[in-house]
Design a protein around this motif. Structure first.
Motif, PDB file in Angstrom:
ATOM      1  N   ILE A  36      29.557   0.660  44.983  1.00 23.81           N
ATOM      2  CA  ILE A  36      28.978   0.394  46.301  1.00 23.81           C
ATOM      3  C   ILE A  36      28.728   1.707  47.039  1.00 23.81           C
ATOM      4  CG2 ILE A  36      29.494  -0.579  48.591  1.00 23.81           C
ATOM      5  CD1 ILE A  36      30.961  -2.845  47.100  1.00 23.81           C
ATOM      6  N   LEU A  37      29.605   2.693  46.819  1.00 30.13           N
ATOM      7  CA  LEU A  37      29.491   3.965  47.529  1.00 30.13           C
ATOM      8  C   LEU A  37      28.668   5.003  46.765  1.00 30.13           C
ATOM      9  CD1 LEU A  37      33.166   4.294  48.866  1.00 30.13           C
ATOM     10  CD2 LEU A  37      31.153   3.465  50.072  1.00 30.13           C
ATOM     11  N   ASP A  38      28.052   4.620  45.655  1.00 27.47           N
ATOM     12  CA  ASP A  38      27.270   5.572  44.860  1.00 27.47           C
ATOM     13  C   ASP A  38      26.107   6.183  45.639  1.00 27.47           C
ATOM     14  OD1 ASP A  38      28.913   5.312  42.697  1.00 27.47           O
ATOM     15  OD2 ASP A  38      27.524   4.098  41.501  1.00 27.47           O
ATOM     16  N   THR A  84      28.004   6.091  58.604  1.00 21.96           N
ATOM     17  CA  THR A  84      26.581   6.154  58.936  1.00 21.96           C
ATOM     18  C   THR A  84      25.680   5.652  57.813  1.00 21.96           C
ATOM     19  OG1 THR A  84      26.466   8.449  58.207  1.00 21.96           O
ATOM     20  CG2 THR A  84      26.858   8.066  60.555  1.00 21.96           C
ATOM     21  N   SER A  85      26.261   5.346  56.651  1.00 16.04           N
ATOM     22  CA  SER A  85      25.438   4.768  55.582  1.00 16.04           C
ATOM     23  C   SER A  85      25.005   3.377  56.018  1.00 16.04           C
ATOM     24  CB  SER A  85      26.232   4.694  54.269  1.00 16.04           C
ATOM     25  OG  SER A  85      27.250   3.717  54.378  1.00 16.04           O
ATOM     26  N   ASP A  86      23.962   2.856  55.394  1.00 13.47           N
ATOM     27  CA  ASP A  86      23.446   1.536  55.796  1.00 13.47           C
ATOM     28  C   ASP A  86      24.177   0.385  55.101  1.00 13.47           C
ATOM     29  OD1 ASP A  86      22.509   2.012  53.292  1.00 13.47           O
ATOM     30  OD2 ASP A  86      20.447   1.386  53.677  1.00 13.47           O
ATOM     31  N   LEU A  87      25.435   0.630  54.720  1.00 10.32           N
ATOM     32  CA  LEU A  87      26.195  -0.394  53.995  1.00 10.32           C
ATOM     33  C   LEU A  87      26.983  -1.314  54.928  1.00 10.32           C
ATOM     34  CD1 LEU A  87      27.553   1.869  51.113  1.00 10.32           C
ATOM     35  CD2 LEU A  87      25.677   0.225  50.998  1.00 10.32           C
ATOM     36  N   GLY A  88      27.101  -0.957  56.192  1.00  8.05           N
ATOM     37  CA  GLY A  88      27.826  -1.804  57.141  1.00  8.05           C
ATOM     38  C   GLY A  88      29.326  -1.781  56.922  1.00  8.05           C
ATOM     39  N   LEU A  89      29.868  -0.631  56.522  1.00  6.18           N
ATOM     40  CA  LEU A  89      31.307  -0.516  56.260  1.00  6.18           C
ATOM     41  C   LEU A  89      31.969   0.291  57.372  1.00  6.18           C
ATOM     42  CD1 LEU A  89      31.070   0.350  52.458  1.00  6.18           C
ATOM     43  CD2 LEU A  89      31.544  -1.874  53.477  1.00  6.18           C
ATOM     44  N   ASN A  90      33.223  -0.054  57.689  1.00  7.97           N
ATOM     45  CA  ASN A  90      33.993   0.647  58.712  1.00  7.97           C
ATOM     46  C   ASN A  90      35.236   1.261  58.097  1.00  7.97           C
ATOM     47  OD1 ASN A  90      32.355   0.097  60.989  1.00  7.97           O
ATOM     48  ND2 ASN A  90      33.148  -2.000  60.996  1.00  7.97           N
TER      49      ASN A  90
END
Length: 185
Positions: A36-38, A84-90
């Protein structure tokens, strides 16, 4: 000659399938997965580098990733890059460890992700069909130049069609698996 065209077509179709798999890995399913973080990049001494080149990314449990930067000053930069990635993770930081909890997917987001997956699969199907079109065009040009017979042309086009059907079926199977993963709660 036809074998070369067929090998080229198969190679291009295989690359399309690999690209689809990579795109499917970017669509999160609510479960923790390191890929997911690739797509996340971090500023490292003035240049953007992939996250996995400046930190270890591990699965802590079914819904949490842990990211451990190799250098302590990189912790806030890595955290900001994930945020700040567009993955919506906190992400949340605890010393040197950055924990990234995977939010629960709502029914609406699941449907949105399924729509996205279907779009990716359709793009892959179109790419495979374009490869078929190119290969058939190459075979027809060989026929025009009288390098092959009409029978060889038909055999070549049949072989390309079988290859196309095989890869379209694989794309459909990948999509079905991804949809199943997305709908699991």
């Amino acid at each position: 000659m036809i074998d070369d065209i067929k090998k080229d077509a198969e190679g291009r179709m295989k690359k399309t399938l690999e690209s689809l798999q990579a795109n499917f890995h970017k669509i999160r399913t609510g479960r923790a997965h390191t890929s997911i973080l690739d797509a996340v990049t971090v500023e490292y001494y003035g240049s953007q580098v992939p996250l996995n080149q400046v930190a270890n990314v591990n699965i802590e449990d079914a819904r949490t990733l842990s990211v451990v930067p190799w250098e302590k000053p990189m912790v806030p930069k890595v955290e900001k890059a994930i945020l700040t990635s567009d993955l919506g993770l906190n992400p949340s930081t605890n010393g040197n460890v950055i924990r990234v909890p995977m939010p629960m997917l709502t029914e609406e987001t699941r449907k949105g992700y399924i729509k996205q997956a279907r779009g990716e699969a359709e793009q892959a199907r179109v790419a495979v069909r374009n490869v078929r079109r190119d290969a058939n065009g190459d075979i027809k040009s060989l026929l025009k130049e009288k390098e092959i017979t009409e029978d060889e042309q038909h055999q070549g086009e049949d072989a390309i069609q079988k290859l196309t059907d095989k890869y379209i079926a694989e794309i459909d199977k990948l999509l079905e698996t991804k949809e199943h993963d997305l709908m699991q709660v």
